[in-house]
Scaffold this active site. Structure first.
Site, short mmCIF file in Angstrom:
data_model
loop_
_atom_site.label_atom_id
_atom_site.label_comp_id
_atom_site.label_asym_id
_atom_site.label_seq_id
_atom_site.Cartn_x
_atom_site.Cartn_y
_atom_site.Cartn_z
N HIS A 48 0.92 -1.66 -0.10
CA HIS A 48 0.28 -0.48 0.23
C HIS A 48 0.30 0.96 -0.32
CE1 HIS A 48 1.26 -0.85 4.32
NE2 HIS A 48 0.90 0.29 4.26
N HIS B 147 5.55 6.72 -1.40
CA HIS B 147 7.13 5.34 -1.14
C HIS B 147 5.81 3.86 -1.07
CE1 HIS B 147 7.95 6.09 3.19
NE2 HIS B 147 6.85 4.34 2.83
#
Ligand code: 2AM
Length: 191
Positions: free
Chosen positions: A48, A132
Site C-alpha cells: 500500500h 513510497h
C-alpha cells in the site's frame, strides 16, 4: 461491544491495483539472492502507499475520525510506480521501497488529510512526505553497498500507472509474523 480503554492501530493509505501488486511481486522475484534472503518482504496483499500513520487511537474515537474523514474533499490521484529507493537515505538500509511519480493530487490528498487530522488533535509525522510503497524491511539493516547495484539497475524501472479513486482507513493488527491490515472504511475521491 468493544471494551472502553481499548485502542486501535490505524493508518490511511492508497490501495494498489492488482497489476501494480503483480509488477512489484515480479520485481521481488528478480531481486539478487542476497537481498531476497536478508529482507522481510511485504506480502503482495499488504502492499500500500501510506498517507498518514495514526498510531494507536482509543476505540471510542473511531466514529469521530470516520465522520471527519468523510468531510475531506480531494480529487482522484495518479499512482505511477517508478524506481526503487531505501530508508534511511544515509548509512545502512532498513527499508526498501518503490517510488511513485510526483502528482499534485496525491500531495493535495495528503495535505487535506493532514488538516483533517489536525482538527482532531491527532499528531502528525514531522518528516516530509515521501510517497513510497514499502517492499521490504531489512533486519538487521543492510550495508548500502549490498543493494546499491540493484537499485541503480532499477533506476529506470517503471510500473503500471492507475487513477486512485478512494483512500482507505486501515487497522493494523500486529501479532506473530506478518501484520494484518484490515480496511475499516473507504472514502471516494472526486473525479
Ligand atoms: P510505510 O511502510 O509505508 O513507511 C502500517 O503499519 C504502515 O504505517 C506501515 O506500512 C508504515 O508505512 C506506517 N508506519 C508503521 N509504523 C510507523 C511509525 N512508527 N511511524 C510512521 N509510520 C509508520
Amino acid at each position: 461491544m468493544p471494551k472502553s480503554g481499548e485502542s486501535m492501530r490505524l493508518f490511511l493509505a492508497f490501495e494498489l491495483a492488482d497489476v501494480q501488486r503483480a509488477a512489484l511481486d515480479q520485481l521481488r522475484r528478480n531481486a539478487p539472492l542476497r537481498l531476497k534472503q536478508a529482507a522481510r518482504w511485504v506480502p503482495k496483499e499488504n502492499l500500500h502507499l501510506t498517507l498518514h500513520f495514526l498510531g494507536d487511537l482509543p476505540r471510542e474515537k473511531l466514529s469521530e475520525l470516520k465522520e471527519t474523514l468523510r468531510t475531506v474533499e480531494a480529487g482522484c490521484a495518479n499512482l505511477a510506480l517508478r524506481a526503487l529507493g531505501r530508508f534511511p537515505r544515509r548509512g545502512k538500509a532498513r527499508v526498501l521501497w518503490a517510488g511513485v511519480a510526483e502528482d499534485e493530487a496525491l500531495r493535495d490528498c495528503h495535505e487535506q488529510l493532514a488538516r483533517a487530522l489536525t482538527r482532531l488533535d491527532l499528531p502528525l509525522s514531522a518528516a516530509p512526505f515521501t510517497p513510497h510503497i514499502t517492499l521490504a524491511r531489512l533486519r538487521p539493516p543492510l550495508e548500502y553497498a549490498e543493494l546499491a547495484g540493484w537499485l541503480a539497475e532499477q533506476a529506470s524501472w517503471r510500473g503500471p500507472r492507475t487513477l486512485v479513486s478512494h483512500f482507505t482507513l486501515f487497522e493494523s493488527q500486529l501479532g506473530v509474523g506478518v501484520p494484518r491490515y484490515i480496511p475499516l472504511a473507504r472514502y471516494p475521491l472526486a473525479q
